[in-house]
Design an enzyme around this catalytic site. Structure first.
Site, mmCIF file in Angstrom:
data_model
loop_
_atom_site.group_PDB
_atom_site.id
_atom_site.type_symbol
_atom_site.label_atom_id
_atom_site.label_comp_id
_atom_site.label_asym_id
_atom_site.label_seq_id
_atom_site.Cartn_x
_atom_site.Cartn_y
_atom_site.Cartn_z
ATOM 1 N N HIS A 262 0.862 -1.183 0.000
ATOM 2 C CA HIS A 262 0.000 0.000 0.000
ATOM 3 C C HIS A 262 0.896 1.231 0.000
ATOM 4 C CE1 HIS A 262 -3.881 -1.906 1.843
ATOM 5 N NE2 HIS A 262 -3.278 -2.730 1.010
ATOM 6 N N GLU B 285 0.904 3.873 1.783
ATOM 7 C CA GLU B 285 1.332 4.306 3.108
ATOM 8 C C GLU B 285 2.519 3.488 3.611
ATOM 9 O OE1 GLU B 285 -1.743 3.517 2.031
ATOM 10 O OE2 GLU B 285 -3.246 4.209 3.469
ATOM 11 N N CYS C 122 -6.229 1.996 5.794
ATOM 12 C CA CYS C 122 -6.857 0.756 6.249
ATOM 13 C C CYS C 122 -6.254 0.374 7.604
ATOM 14 C CB CYS C 122 -6.618 -0.350 5.228
ATOM 15 S SG CYS C 122 -4.887 -0.876 5.126
ATOM 16 N N CYS D 295 -2.372 -0.069 7.437
ATOM 17 C CA CYS D 295 -1.637 1.183 7.280
ATOM 18 C C CYS D 295 -1.781 2.087 8.502
ATOM 19 C CB CYS D 295 -2.098 1.890 6.022
ATOM 20 S SG CYS D 295 -1.706 0.929 4.529
#
Length: 145
Positions: free
Chosen positions: A47, A49, A77, A80
């Site tokens: 991801h 992040e 999410c 993250c």
């Protein structure tokens, strides 16, 4: 957030879900940036992040990102949000709300859970319309009609 949006747009160009993230140092200067890379890397943890946090830690030479700000185009999410807490970022700034998977106030609120040893400040809704529009355009091109 503009830099995060540019990372998100670049991710979309690569066929990735358009989410971008930037880590700013204590002075507000970009330390690291990334866009989603799950498809290309075949990595469920890639991801934006997580990638930006990894790069920022590498740039600093330590995992603690004390004083830093994580700027993201979409509400993080659970993974993250947890990574932001573990990295000890000072604040999390995000654009679009993720009602289906957001963990910074929408579906869950990982970063403000009092049971954790670190709770970053949260700023939400920064350039939310631009962030949301990028996601909507991306998914509109992939819908089966």
């Amino acid at each position: 957030m503009r830099l995060a949006l540019a990372e998100a747009a670049a991710a979309a160009d690569r066929g990735e879900i358009p989410v971008g993230a930037v880590v700013l140092d204590e002075r507000g200067e970009p330390l690291a940036a990334a866009g989603n890379d799950r498809e290309s890397a075949a990595d469920p943890t890639a991801h934006a992040e997580v990638l930006a946090l990894r790069r920022a830690a590498a740039a600093r030479g330590e995992w603690r990102l004390t004083g830093c700000t994580l700027v993201v185009t979409l509400e993080p999410c659970t993974m993250c949000a947890g990574a932001a807490v573990l990295a000890r970022v000072e604040r999390v700034v995000y654009g679009a709300v993720d009602e289906k998977g957001g963990a910074v106030g929408s579906l869950w609120d990982v970063v403000r859970d009092r049971r954790l040893n670190h709770r970053p400040e949260v700023v939400m809704g920064v350039l939310a319309e631009e962030s949301s529009a990028l996601l909507k355009r991306f998914f509109a091109t992939r819908r089966i009609r």
